[in-house]
Every structure is written in structure tokens, then in C-alpha cells.
Design a protein around this motif. Sequence first.
Motif, PDB file in Angstrom:
ATOM      1  N   GLU A 505     -54.483 -43.782-108.751  1.00  0.00           N
ATOM      2  CA  GLU A 505     -55.701 -44.595-108.328  1.00  0.00           C
ATOM      3  C   GLU A 505     -55.907 -44.253-106.846  1.00  0.00           C
ATOM      4  O   GLU A 505     -57.152 -43.880-106.517  1.00  0.00           O
ATOM      5  CB  GLU A 505     -55.892 -45.876-109.099  1.00  0.00           C
ATOM      6  N   GLU A 506     -54.997 -44.799-106.142  1.00  0.00           N
ATOM      7  CA  GLU A 506     -55.223 -44.907-104.899  1.00  0.00           C
ATOM      8  C   GLU A 506     -55.290 -43.519-104.243  1.00  0.00           C
ATOM      9  O   GLU A 506     -56.023 -43.216-103.427  1.00  0.00           O
ATOM     10  CB  GLU A 506     -53.932 -45.784-104.017  1.00  0.00           C
ATOM     11  N   GLN A 509     -58.384 -41.349-103.867  1.00  0.00           N
ATOM     12  CA  GLN A 509     -59.240 -41.668-102.731  1.00  0.00           C
ATOM     13  C   GLN A 509     -58.775 -40.874-101.421  1.00  0.00           C
ATOM     14  O   GLN A 509     -59.177 -40.940-100.197  1.00  0.00           O
ATOM     15  CB  GLN A 509     -59.200 -43.387-102.291  1.00  0.00           C
ATOM     16  N   CYS A 510     -57.579 -40.124-101.671  1.00  0.00           N
ATOM     17  CA  CYS A 510     -57.037 -39.490-100.361  1.00  0.00           C
ATOM     18  C   CYS A 510     -57.263 -38.185-100.347  1.00  0.00           C
ATOM     19  O   CYS A 510     -56.342 -37.490 -99.666  1.00  0.00           O
ATOM     20  CB  CYS A 510     -55.584 -40.123-100.532  1.00  0.00           C
ATOM     21  N   GLY A 511     -58.122 -37.465-101.142  1.00  0.00           N
ATOM     22  CA  GLY A 511     -58.137 -36.068-101.539  1.00  0.00           C
ATOM     23  C   GLY A 511     -58.672 -35.590 -99.913  1.00  0.00           C
ATOM     24  O   GLY A 511     -59.565 -36.175 -99.456  1.00  0.00           O
ATOM     25  N   GLY A 512     -57.946 -34.358 -99.552  1.00  0.00           N
ATOM     26  CA  GLY A 512     -58.252 -33.827 -98.337  1.00  0.00           C
ATOM     27  C   GLY A 512     -57.481 -34.231 -97.085  1.00  0.00           C
ATOM     28  O   GLY A 512     -57.890 -33.879 -95.846  1.00  0.00           O
TER      29      GLY A 512
ATOM     30  N   THR B  68     -65.622 -42.807 -95.991  1.00  0.00           N
ATOM     31  CA  THR B  68     -64.752 -43.225 -97.103  1.00  0.00           C
ATOM     32  C   THR B  68     -63.588 -43.563 -96.334  1.00  0.00           C
ATOM     33  O   THR B  68     -63.321 -43.270 -95.254  1.00  0.00           O
ATOM     34  CB  THR B  68     -64.276 -42.169 -98.030  1.00  0.00           C
ATOM     35  N   VAL B  69     -62.610 -44.135 -97.147  1.00  0.00           N
ATOM     36  CA  VAL B  69     -61.067 -44.670 -96.663  1.00  0.00           C
ATOM     37  C   VAL B  69     -60.460 -43.221 -96.216  1.00  0.00           C
ATOM     38  O   VAL B  69     -59.945 -43.421 -95.126  1.00  0.00           O
ATOM     39  CB  VAL B  69     -60.444 -45.312 -97.655  1.00  0.00           C
ATOM     40  N   ALA B  70     -60.718 -42.217 -97.131  1.00  0.00           N
ATOM     41  CA  ALA B  70     -60.163 -41.124 -96.771  1.00  0.00           C
ATOM     42  C   ALA B  70     -60.498 -40.546 -95.202  1.00  0.00           C
ATOM     43  O   ALA B  70     -59.654 -39.932 -94.457  1.00  0.00           O
ATOM     44  CB  ALA B  70     -60.302 -39.938 -97.613  1.00  0.00           C
ATOM     45  N   THR B  74     -58.466 -39.977 -91.868  1.00  0.00           N
ATOM     46  CA  THR B  74     -58.334 -38.632 -91.476  1.00  0.00           C
ATOM     47  C   THR B  74     -58.816 -38.434 -89.984  1.00  0.00           C
ATOM     48  O   THR B  74     -57.993 -37.984 -89.081  1.00  0.00           O
ATOM     49  CB  THR B  74     -59.150 -37.641 -92.373  1.00  0.00           C
ATOM     50  N   ARG B 274     -60.218 -52.281-112.140  1.00  0.00           N
ATOM     51  CA  ARG B 274     -60.612 -52.030-110.655  1.00  0.00           C
ATOM     52  C   ARG B 274     -61.216 -53.089-109.863  1.00  0.00           C
ATOM     53  O   ARG B 274     -60.750 -53.694-108.891  1.00  0.00           O
ATOM     54  CB  ARG B 274     -61.235 -50.651-110.509  1.00  0.00           C
ATOM     55  N   ARG B 277     -59.236 -56.391-109.777  1.00  0.00           N
ATOM     56  CA  ARG B 277     -58.214 -56.094-108.783  1.00  0.00           C
ATOM     57  C   ARG B 277     -58.860 -56.422-107.401  1.00  0.00           C
ATOM     58  O   ARG B 277     -58.213 -56.987-106.576  1.00  0.00           O
ATOM     59  CB  ARG B 277     -57.476 -54.750-108.808  1.00  0.00           C
TER      60      ARG B 277
END
Lengths: 564, 370
Positions: A505-506, A509-512, B68-70, B74, B274, B277
Motif C-alpha cells: 500500500e505504501e 504512493q511511490c510510483g516514479g 504528493t508524498v512521492a 522525488t 486505511r 490507520r
Amino acid sequence: MWLSAPYPVLVVAASGVILQVNDAARLLLTTAAPGVPLADAAPGWLARAHGRSGAARTSGPDTGPVAGPVPGPVPGPVPGPVPGPVPGPVPGPVPGPVRGTIGERTFEARPVPSGQGLAWWLIDHTEHELTERTLRTERERTAFLDEASNELLSTLNLDRCMEATARLAVRHLADAALVITPRAGHKHPVAYCGPQGTVVREDLAIDPRLVPGLAEALQGFPPVPSRWIDPSTAPGWLAREGLGAVGSMVVTALPGHGVPAGALVLLRGAGQAGFSEGEEVFARLFATRAGAAMSAARLYAEQTAITETLMRELLPPKTKDLNGVELAARYRPARDTEFVGGDFYDLHQATDDGDESLVVLGDVCGKGLEAAVLTGKIRNTLQALLPMAGDHQRVLGLLNGVLLSGDRSRFVTLVLASVRRSAGRVALRLTSAGHAPPLIVRADGRVEAARTKGTLIGMLDDITSVTDTVTLEPGDTCLLYTDGVTEAVGGPLGNEMFGEQRLCEELEQCGGMPPEALAERVHMLMGQWIGGGDHDDMAVIAITAPRRAHLSAVGGQGPGRFTA
Amino acid sequence: MIEGAGPEELEAWTGKMWNAALAGDEYAAADAAMTVLDSGITMESLLLDVIASVQARVGREWAANRITVAEEHTATAVNERVIAALAHHPTARDRARTQPRRGRITVACIDGEWHAMPARLLAEVLRLRGWHVDYLGAQVPTPHLIAHLHRTDTDLVALSSSIATRLPDAHAAITACQATGTPVLVGGAAFGADGRHARLLGADAWATDARQAAGHLSGGPPPRPSPGRQAIDDLPHLGDQEYTLITRSAAELVRHVMGELERHIPEMAGYTARQRRHTAEDIAHIVSFLGAAVYLDSPELFGDFLTWTAAILTARGVPAATLLPALTLLGDRLSDFPRATLMLQHGRDALSASDDHPARPARPAHGKPA
């Protein structure tokens, strides 16, 4: 009645003439007799004290040097009349007691009004003052040794210990001090502290034999007494500018663990008192502590150097690009005090761009150094098996044979990842041996597990495994991880296992993400999940197909100019 | 303030680098950085006025839920790579070579501190100013830090912490460094906008940013502290054991509040795993900030955290009013703890006040309840 008192008593008229003297006083001041002026029979300090007293007020205030009232403990040694002049007249008709010396002894004179004048009772204070002085010295020395221990114990760094020793010595024992340790190479490490309290740490090519007693002290021979050392022989590196002419010098060994840790040279200027025997003894007491601290620091440095050398082989390798494939790894041993554990990874870069590089991630049973030593053996074995890396099953079979031939209680789970860049994509061959299958994080956030599984290594004679082939498109990442990640217990409720589900699941969120960001993200999530709790070793490796052309394709532009 | 460049120019560069970082395009970002240098802006200005601004914007945009977080990670990774490349730039190398040699400084983040960028920038700036810098990176366990101090003859330790919940750990690290006779400079949002927590925890120096820190040190590091101080000497109120008890029972407190919330708020029955959590994580954050506030005896710390969290939740469409019942439940549980009770009351007041005037989510001393 006072005539038979065991204390010397003199009755003195306001005019300063002695009226009466008892036997004890006659024994002490042989010329004292009725009719004799006090100034002729007694030391000046007593006569002056009488002159200033109310009984003699008619003669006006005395402005000459006077013995003052007793001001509690007297500072410093007692040279002649004590204490020093204290300004101000004594109020009231009867002055307070005063102190001074008669012959070699110190007396306190206490005035008591008596009929025609003042009766001065003289009380021998010599022992009392000696005790006071000894107590004061002891207190100062205890405070100094306490300060020294505090400062010396605080560090395990040899340079810092040497500097602290020199500085402390100057603060309490000498005008200048030099700490010297046995030769390292061609030079002696030296810390010098001058009268200003500034320490210089240098390495000097000097001959300690030029200083009497120094070579002996460095070899641990008994100390040469200070009085035998001619201070004028001190070479320039010892008698430095700022100190002036050297008046006296003490050389003492800094005792170590069996061998001397070094030597301490104390210097006093020509104007200062020389070192007394007591001070030399005390200097040795200080040197014992300083030597112990320096030896401990040296031992620590040696042990650390040994550990670092041995550990270098066990530490995870620095990550780097593998022929245009981006890669990042994070490692966290079970114990925060350690640098290695039972998880490991290794990178074997292909020599040619078109060839496969090999990435290995594994987990041996156990934790700590013992497990780490086993990981070292496995890494070495795998290194030797590299030429066969085209066939994962063969590599695993041979490794299994090696482990089975040794201690059977040791086994390992691992993942082999053969990595090749081709036309912007990355081709992976992934084989798990009893290990969690790698997760593929697509650039758009889809997460899937590689379809590989196999037997763990080092337990069974026959092992099997299935290899999966995966293609990473630009921005896709393959994540290798150990079970320390998914089995971490903690979370907001304190008792939950992190689990594969949550990890997936985490990762969605980390794609790319670039690989170091992704590896850091997982590392950070784990840190937050376990909080301050116990955990196993954890390792992650992210292998990513770059989203843009590699540095070499940039053509001399951009950071490639400086990172090549 | 800045040599050779006006604010507009710097802003333009910041915008360019922001776009590159957000797109994860390290080459575009590095090219932009090189062009900035070619335009005559100094390396230090590039690091502190451009790259640091990009990084600050990363934090703001994340808080406002605009990235986003990503994207956050990044962009940070791109910035890190650019800084790494810049360290090899001839300007930086020449600068570091020609500066007079100063002492040796260790730069590290507190254990549990993941935001390494401010420490990284400080390390680079100190290098440019001629210091020998050992940069130990993010989340350095205190035993590793102290072992490093014993191995090297360090003149100063610079410690970075952005999250106030790390302050008890920061205190342990500060006292441990000082026990080796090494002075400590601290920085980062955790220590308060005016550095009040730095003073409270006995740090030898405090700086708001890398430029100020380097300026502080231009006259040499502070004197070596005398060893022999323990945490309780700085914070005598710790003797009441409230911090110890709250921290030890944190997980139990979270479970209790979760259980009670589920009983009292019917909507929670419909929560996904989710959502559940996230709620639990939010409560865990409240408890850890409460612990930090009790540790420092600072109700403001707790109040600031709550208003900041409320803003974060609002930005994500979660009604911040859900925080109040959690505070009440915690208050019931901690009624025997007078200082914690005061903190919770202050927190409720702060939340009610911020309801009327929603705070801008710009405060960086956050806990990232994401």
C-alpha cells in the motif's frame, strides 16, 4: 592568676611600656621586663597593634605597616609577619586579635583590658596554621584531581587527552607544560601549553635525550629528581617564547598499560619558587591519572582501527549506478550501536555495458557481529561464483554445497537479481531462495510481486528455485527487501506487524520515485513504525530504470562534467 | 544580503529549479544550477537562496496538499543529487581550497530525524568557509555520533532537528556530545522560531539557518563545555515522571483513545482500514507531541502542533474537529498528571481559537501525520 598561665602574657601600658610579664612570656621574649618599651622587647607587629589599640589612642592613628586583625584563614605561605597589611583602624577601645611570628613560630596575640593597660595573651598558632595550610592544599589538590578526572574521562581521543593534560598542568602545577608520547614514525606527538593557557598540538622530530630524565621517563625508568635537572639545558622546543628563562623543571612519566603512555614536563619561570618534593609527588599523582586516560584513549583508537579494518569487508558496499541502471540501498542493523548484522547486500557491476550486473540481497540466521561474519563468507563465495551468474540455480546449488560442508546450523535466504540495461529499459532476472519475492513498483503506482520462489540455502541437500524475468520501463523500480521490514512490530498501536500488505500500500504512493527517494521512504516508514522499539536487521535495495538518458548520453553537458 | 543577484533573479532561478525538481529531472535541475553559477551568483547564494528556497517550497506544497508524498520525496532527492554534483564543481573545490583552514566540525541529524537537507546545506556552506566538515547524514544514532567524536578531534557538533517530538532525543545527544567536552550548535524548526528550546536544552549555540550558523562560527567555535551535566539538571520538572509515564504508555494510550472513539463516534464503524490507520497515527502523533511538550514543559509546543495538524487535516478535507474528542479522552486518562492536564487544556483552547482563524500550514516543526 595570669602570672602562672601556661600562655605568655604581657601587660602593657598605654604609653607602650611593659608593666608586667609572666614566666612564659619571659621564656619567649627574653628581654621583656617591666619598664622596657614593648617595641624593644617584642616584634614590631605586636608593638604596632598595641599602638593602634584604644589604650594607646592618645598617640594617634598608626599609619605605618601594621599587622592586621586576624581575617580567618590566612592565604598563602607565611613569610615573616602575617598577615599582610589590612587597612583601616581597629574600632573600639580594645582591638581584635592579631597574628605574627616570633622566632620560627606563629602566634596569635589577644588583648584583654587589664587595670593599667592591656594584657596581651600570646597563643602559639604554629600547629594550627600548619593544619590550616595543609588542609587548604589538600582541598585544592582534591579539587584539581577531580577536575582533571572529569576532563580526562570525558574523552577517548588521544589528542584531546594530551591537550587536556598539558592545559590542566599549567592551570595548577606549572607555568608551562609539555606532554610527549613515544615516537610515531620519525616524530614525537607533542602537546605544549604556555603560560597563557593556549595548547599547541604538534608532531616534532626531536631527541628526548636532550632533556635530562625525559628519555628515561619515556622508557619508564624511575624519575630523576627535579633538583638534579639543570633548567638551563632545556632545548628551544621546551623552553619556548613567552615563558622567559626556565627556573625549574620536573620530568615525570605518564604511566600506561605496562608501557609508558608518554612523559610530562613541567616548567616554572626563573622568578617562581622551585618544585618542592611534595609538589613533585603530587605531579606524579596527576601524571598517573593522565597516563591512564591517555592509555585508554590509545587503546580505544587501536581497537577502533582494528574493528574498522575488519569491518570494511563486512560493511554494505557504496551504491552506484550499474551501467546506467540506477540503484539505492538502505541498511539498518538491529542494534543502533552496531554497523553490521545478519542482513547483507552486494553489487557486482558488469565490465561491459551490455552484460548483466548482479545484485544480491540476503539474510543469514542470527544477528550482530557473528551473523555479519557469516555474511562476509557468503559474499566472498558469491564473488567467486560470479562467472556462473548467468545460471542462478547453479550459483545457488554451489553456495548450498559450500554452506552444507560447514556448520549445519547456519543458513541463509537470499535474492539474486541479474540486471541489464537495454534500450532505455532494464531487464531483470530475479531468483528467490527462501526469501520474500522482490516487489515491482511501476511508475504509475501499480505494485506487483515477482513470481519467484525457492528453497533457503544451507539446510537441505536438494534445493530448487524458480526464476522470474521482469522488464522495468523508465521510472519503474524493483524493490528487494529483507523480512526485518515486513516483520517489524510497532505502529501507532504499538503491537502490529508492518506486513507485506501495508508495504505494498505504501509503495503504491511511490510510483516514479528515484531509487534513493524510494529506499529512503521505506527506511523512514520503518523508523516511524518501530519507534523506539526492538527490531531485526533491515535492508532494502531499489533498482530503477532511469526516466531520462544516462549521464554519458548528455554529451559533456550537465553534472556529468563533474561526476565522471 | 545577496552578492550579485536581486531577489527577482533568484526567484526566477528558484522557479526553474522547482519545476525541474518536481518533475524528477535531475539533469534539468543540475543544468539550471550550473547556469546560476555561470551568471555570477556565488555557490553559497545558490545553495541558500535558491536550493533552500526550493526545499522550503517542497514543505509548503506538501502541507497544503498540492503535491504528493512521492513528489515530495522525488523533489528532495533531485535537490540532494544537485548538491552532490555541486560539491565537485570547480568553484566549490577552489573556494574550499583557498579558504584558511579552520577547525573540524561534525554535522548530523538527530536520531529519528529524516529531513537531512538543512544539515546537508550547512555542511556544504561550512566547507565553503574553510571548515573541515564530517557530514554524518540523516537520523544518526547517538552512540554512532559519540564514537565519531572519540575517533576525531572535533571542535564542534552541529545537530539538526525539524520535528519537536525528537527534542528529548536531541537533548540526550546534546548532553552526550558535551560530556565529551565538545560544544554543540543546534538548528532546525524543532528548537523554536526564537531558539527557546535550544537554550532550554543547554545547547552552546543556536542558529536559524546555515548562513547564521556560519556567521556565529566565524570567530571560532564556542569554548569547550565542562562535562558532568545530566538531562535532569536542565529540566528539573522531569522529576515528576509525567514524561516517563506518558512515553512508556504511549501505545496503550493510543489503543484506549481508539477504542473509546469507536464507541462514541458512530461514523468510525464505516472507516476503511486505511482511514482507521490514519486516525490511529494522528492520535499517536498527538501523544508523542504531548510527551515532548511535557518534557519541555511547553504548552505552546503542544498548541502549535495541534493548530498545525488542524490545518494539515483541513487541507486534506478531514474535519479538524475530530481532534477535540481525542484530547478529551486523553485528558480523562491523564487526569492524575497535572502538567499534562494543563497542556491538554491549552491544546483545546488553541484548537478552538484556530477554528475561528484557520492557521496557514506553514509551520515546519511538523510531525507529518500523512
